[in-house]
Design a protein around this motif. Structure first.
Motif, PDB file in Angstrom:
ATOM      1  N   VAL A 193      31.896  36.843  46.502  1.00 24.06           N
ATOM      2  CA  VAL A 193      33.077  36.020  46.216  1.00 24.06           C
ATOM      3  C   VAL A 193      33.071  35.577  44.752  1.00 24.06           C
ATOM      4  O   VAL A 193      34.122  35.498  44.111  1.00 24.06           O
ATOM      5  N   VAL A 194      31.883  35.300  44.225  1.00 24.11           N
ATOM      6  CA  VAL A 194      31.763  34.953  42.806  1.00 24.11           C
ATOM      7  C   VAL A 194      32.322  36.092  41.951  1.00 24.11           C
ATOM      8  O   VAL A 194      33.068  35.867  40.989  1.00 24.11           O
ATOM      9  N   GLY A 195      31.982  37.327  42.296  1.00 19.85           N
ATOM     10  CA  GLY A 195      32.481  38.477  41.554  1.00 19.85           C
ATOM     11  C   GLY A 195      33.991  38.591  41.615  1.00 19.85           C
ATOM     12  O   GLY A 195      34.645  38.900  40.611  1.00 19.85           O
ATOM     13  N   ILE A 196      34.569  38.325  42.765  1.00 19.38           N
ATOM     14  CA  ILE A 196      36.026  38.386  42.909  1.00 19.38           C
ATOM     15  C   ILE A 196      36.692  37.291  42.081  1.00 19.38           C
ATOM     16  O   ILE A 196      37.704  37.523  41.416  1.00 19.38           O
ATOM     17  N   ASN A 199      38.401  41.780  28.276  1.00 18.43           N
ATOM     18  CA  ASN A 199      38.734  41.103  29.538  1.00 18.43           C
ATOM     19  C   ASN A 199      38.820  42.047  30.731  1.00 18.43           C
ATOM     20  O   ASN A 199      38.396  41.691  31.836  1.00 18.43           O
ATOM     21  N   LEU A 200      39.372  43.237  30.518  1.00 19.67           N
ATOM     22  CA  LEU A 200      39.547  44.177  31.631  1.00 19.67           C
ATOM     23  C   LEU A 200      38.231  44.505  32.344  1.00 19.67           C
ATOM     24  O   LEU A 200      38.212  44.605  33.578  1.00 19.67           O
ATOM     25  N   PRO A 201      37.111  44.677  31.622  1.00 14.32           N
ATOM     26  CA  PRO A 201      35.840  44.903  32.322  1.00 14.32           C
ATOM     27  C   PRO A 201      35.457  43.764  33.264  1.00 14.32           C
ATOM     28  O   PRO A 201      34.825  43.998  34.295  1.00 14.32           O
ATOM     29  N   ASN A 202      35.850  42.528  32.904  1.00 14.80           N
ATOM     30  CA  ASN A 202      35.546  41.391  33.769  1.00 14.80           C
ATOM     31  C   ASN A 202      36.393  41.381  35.037  1.00 14.80           C
ATOM     32  O   ASN A 202      36.122  40.607  35.961  1.00 14.80           O
ATOM     33  N   ILE A 203      37.422  42.218  35.061  1.00 13.08           N
ATOM     34  CA  ILE A 203      38.224  42.386  36.281  1.00 13.08           C
ATOM     35  C   ILE A 203      37.629  43.485  37.146  1.00 13.08           C
ATOM     36  O   ILE A 203      37.359  43.306  38.332  1.00 13.08           O
ATOM     37  N   ILE A 204      37.400  44.632  36.524  1.00 10.26           N
ATOM     38  CA  ILE A 204      37.002  45.828  37.270  1.00 10.26           C
ATOM     39  C   ILE A 204      35.532  45.800  37.678  1.00 10.26           C
ATOM     40  O   ILE A 204      35.198  46.053  38.842  1.00 10.26           O
ATOM     41  N   ALA A 205      34.640  45.483  36.729  1.00 12.88           N
ATOM     42  CA  ALA A 205      33.202  45.557  37.014  1.00 12.88           C
ATOM     43  C   ALA A 205      32.773  44.622  38.143  1.00 12.88           C
ATOM     44  O   ALA A 205      32.059  45.059  39.065  1.00 12.88           O
ATOM     45  N   PRO A 206      33.158  43.334  38.149  1.00 14.16           N
ATOM     46  CA  PRO A 206      32.736  42.468  39.259  1.00 14.16           C
ATOM     47  C   PRO A 206      33.298  42.892  40.614  1.00 14.16           C
ATOM     48  O   PRO A 206      32.636  42.714  41.640  1.00 14.16           O
ATOM     49  N   ILE A 207      34.521  43.459  40.629  1.00 15.82           N
ATOM     50  CA  ILE A 207      35.076  43.948  41.892  1.00 15.82           C
ATOM     51  C   ILE A 207      34.241  45.111  42.413  1.00 15.82           C
ATOM     52  O   ILE A 207      33.925  45.196  43.605  1.00 15.82           O
ATOM     53  N   LEU A 208      33.868  46.010  41.502  1.00 17.48           N
ATOM     54  CA  LEU A 208      32.997  47.120  41.907  1.00 17.48           C
ATOM     55  C   LEU A 208      31.640  46.590  42.373  1.00 17.48           C
ATOM     56  O   LEU A 208      31.060  47.095  43.339  1.00 17.48           O
ATOM     57  N   GLY A 209      31.148  45.564  41.666  1.00 26.18           N
ATOM     58  CA  GLY A 209      29.889  44.942  42.074  1.00 26.18           C
ATOM     59  C   GLY A 209      29.983  44.314  43.448  1.00 26.18           C
ATOM     60  O   GLY A 209      29.085  44.474  44.287  1.00 26.18           O
ATOM     61  N   ALA A 210      31.102  43.599  43.700  1.00 30.48           N
ATOM     62  CA  ALA A 210      31.306  42.975  45.009  1.00 30.48           C
ATOM     63  C   ALA A 210      31.383  44.036  46.112  1.00 30.48           C
ATOM     64  O   ALA A 210      30.860  43.840  47.217  1.00 30.48           O
ATOM     65  N   ALA A 211      32.007  45.172  45.801  1.00 27.68           N
ATOM     66  CA  ALA A 211      32.102  46.264  46.777  1.00 27.68           C
ATOM     67  C   ALA A 211      30.719  46.830  47.089  1.00 27.68           C
ATOM     68  O   ALA A 211      30.397  47.130  48.258  1.00 27.68           O
ATOM     69  N   CYS A 212      29.879  46.968  46.057  1.00 33.13           N
ATOM     70  CA  CYS A 212      28.515  47.472  46.270  1.00 33.13           C
ATOM     71  C   CYS A 212      27.692  46.497  47.108  1.00 33.13           C
ATOM     72  O   CYS A 212      26.928  46.915  47.986  1.00 33.13           O
ATOM     73  N   ILE A 213      27.850  45.203  46.836  1.00 28.49           N
ATOM     74  CA  ILE A 213      27.124  44.194  47.614  1.00 28.49           C
ATOM     75  C   ILE A 213      27.544  44.257  49.076  1.00 28.49           C
ATOM     76  O   ILE A 213      26.712  44.212  49.991  1.00 28.49           O
ATOM     77  N   TYR A 247      26.690  29.337  34.388  1.00 30.91           N
ATOM     78  CA  TYR A 247      28.044  29.531  34.921  1.00 30.91           C
ATOM     79  C   TYR A 247      28.042  30.157  36.307  1.00 30.91           C
ATOM     80  O   TYR A 247      28.664  29.642  37.244  1.00 30.91           O
ATOM     81  N   SER A 248      27.333  31.272  36.457  1.00 32.43           N
ATOM     82  CA  SER A 248      27.341  31.943  37.759  1.00 32.43           C
ATOM     83  C   SER A 248      26.639  31.095  38.820  1.00 32.43           C
ATOM     84  O   SER A 248      26.993  31.158  40.009  1.00 32.43           O
ATOM     85  N   LEU A 249      25.654  30.282  38.415  1.00 27.99           N
ATOM     86  CA  LEU A 249      24.979  29.397  39.366  1.00 27.99           C
ATOM     87  C   LEU A 249      25.920  28.295  39.853  1.00 27.99           C
ATOM     88  O   LEU A 249      25.899  27.917  41.034  1.00 27.99           O
ATOM     89  N   VAL A 250      26.766  27.783  38.951  1.00 23.73           N
ATOM     90  CA  VAL A 250      27.763  26.786  39.348  1.00 23.73           C
ATOM     91  C   VAL A 250      28.778  27.406  40.316  1.00 23.73           C
ATOM     92  O   VAL A 250      29.154  26.799  41.320  1.00 23.73           O
ATOM     93  N   LEU A 251      29.193  28.631  40.026  1.00 25.62           N
ATOM     94  CA  LEU A 251      30.129  29.312  40.919  1.00 25.62           C
ATOM     95  C   LEU A 251      29.498  29.574  42.285  1.00 25.62           C
ATOM     96  O   LEU A 251      30.183  29.504  43.318  1.00 25.62           O
ATOM     97  N   MET A 252      28.195  29.869  42.294  1.00 23.98           N
ATOM     98  CA  MET A 252      27.506  30.048  43.578  1.00 23.98           C
ATOM     99  C   MET A 252      27.505  28.749  44.385  1.00 23.98           C
ATOM    100  O   MET A 252      27.634  28.762  45.619  1.00 23.98           O
ATOM    101  N   GLU A 253      27.371  27.600  43.705  1.00 27.04           N
ATOM    102  CA  GLU A 253      27.425  26.308  44.389  1.00 27.04           C
ATOM    103  C   GLU A 253      28.796  26.078  45.021  1.00 27.04           C
ATOM    104  O   GLU A 253      28.906  25.479  46.098  1.00 27.04           O
TER     105      GLU A 253
END
Length: 394
Positions: free
Chosen positions: A49-52, A352-366, A36-42
């Motif tokens: 952006v994938v995290g967002i 579901n809420l972790p899938n909102i907050i955690a990837p945004i925090l991850g994107a911020a760290c990146i 899934y994440s590899l398809v989103l990277m494509e």
């Protein structure tokens, strides 16, 4: 058997029958998550952006979860489950073709509705038919089968991706969900039909709000929600970023497949064992050990590279296996059986809420540190806080 009335069901069907459906959901989701994440990277060409995107997608799924109880008031759970499983099979089959990104995203959101409802319904069916078995045993059986399915999923996904492309693996998920739909039909479960009562959107929102308030005012529910949030936040970050980090570290898709496959083994070994250990020593101890060890491994993963990093990714799964069969039991411990259908949609937003907050925090760290491995700072903090919450007195 809760408030829901079942008119008829095939002889021999019990809570274990519904727990066994984990074989299909674990197998299908394991294939899906591997690529899934590899398809989103494509599509997006950027891990931040994938995290967002995943965060926005999770907002949508959380809203679906909140409205689940209203849906169950209008339609029987059996009918919703039939439709959701079939929708997953059809949409995943369509997603497997080389379609435009906009079409893929539309289908992705459609499967988000169905997968959220399936995730809500299976535990409720297990509870409705639990009898004297107990949710601890049913939860362990369900997770055992999800892990049996997930054991073979990554290698199959990688093999299909190498032979065709990443999206082609979704077709295998479609076939598995269709098999799950056929298996459920064999249960011959018939539920009392609902009388659909029209309600204004304003009244529906008001009911949902009151239900959410009542949930968090119920003793024990805030802790149950926080612990489940922590578990799924770590899970979301692992599923999203491990494949990307493995590829970015120069490893092949075959190596990724082996890492994901070997990581399932701790779950298989510990699934049935944990049911006995939890009954003997309680839930909180294992939740604390699982969260604390995950946090420690995350701190190491921020600067370790190469094969030691792959070892950490596998060791994470031991931490996850200690928590898997107990992370949501606090809900069933504190909710009356007559309130479980009413409250479970609210509780399910902690998935579901972790899938909102955690990837945004991850994107911020990146964005701040310039490398994908920085996301493990987020999992270290989440794991540490969750460990403390799991053993807090209040």
């Amino acid at each position: 058997m809760a408030k829901d009335k079942y008119i008829s069901v095939k002889s021999g069907v019990s809570g274990f029958s519904f727990a066994n459906l984990g074989l299909f959901t674990g197998f299908a989701d394991g294939i899906y998550n591997a690529v899934y994440s590899l398809v989103l990277m494509e599509i997006f060409m950027n891990s931040a952006v994938v995290g967002i995107y995943v965060s926005i997608y999770a907002v949508f799924c959380m809203i679906v979860g909140l409205f689940a109880n209203e849906l169950f008031r209008r339609f029987s759970k059996v009918r919703v489950f039939y439709f959701s499983m079939l929708m997953l099979a059809v949409c995943y089959a369509m997603m497997s073709f080389s379609i435009r990104p906009s079409t893929f995203i539309m289908l992705d959101y459609t499967t988000g509705i169905a997968s959220t409802l399936v995730g809500v319904l299976i535990p409720l069916f297990m509870s409705d038919f639990s009898g004297k078995i107990g949710m601890e045993r049913l939860n362990s059986r369900y997770h055992l089968w999800t892990n049996v399915g997930a054991l073979f999923a990554p290698m199959i996904a990688v093999a299909i991706a190498n032979q065709f492309d990443n999206r082609a693996a979704f077709f295998a998920s479609a076939l598995i969900y269709f098999a799950g739909w056929m298996s459920f039909k064999l249960f011959r479960v018939v539920q009392e039909s609902r009388k659909i009562k029209p309600a204004s959107p304003r009244k529906t929102i008001k009911v949902l709000w009151k239900n959410a308030i009542a949930f968090f005012k119920t003793p024990g529910m805030p802790r149950a929600y926080a612990v489940n949030f922590g578990y799924y936040a770590l899970r979301a970050m692992r599923y999203l970023y491990v494949p990307i980090v493995v590829i970015e570290n120069g490893f092949s898709k075959d190596v990724l497949g082996w890492v994901l496959t070997i990581g399932i083994i701790p779950y298989l070994i510990l699934s049935e064992v944990m049911a006995k250990l939890v009954r003997k020593y309680g839930k909180r101890k294992w939740l604390f050990i699982g969260f604390a060890s995950f946090a420690a491994f995350s701190a190491l993963a921020t600067f370790v590279t190469g094969y030691p990093l792959l070892a950490i990714f596998v060791m994470w799964q031991v931490s996850g296996a200690l928590m898997e069969s107990v992370h949501d039991l606090l809900f069933f411990d504190n909710a009356k059986k007559t309130e479980q259908t009413k409250f479970y949609g609210v509780f399910r937003t902690s998935v579901n809420l972790p899938n909102i907050i955690a990837p945004i925090l991850g994107a911020a760290c990146i964005a701040a540190f310039g490398g994908t491995s920085a996301v493990w700072l987020v999992t270290a903090i989440i794991g540490g806080i969750s460990a403390l919450l799991s053993v807090a007195k209040k």
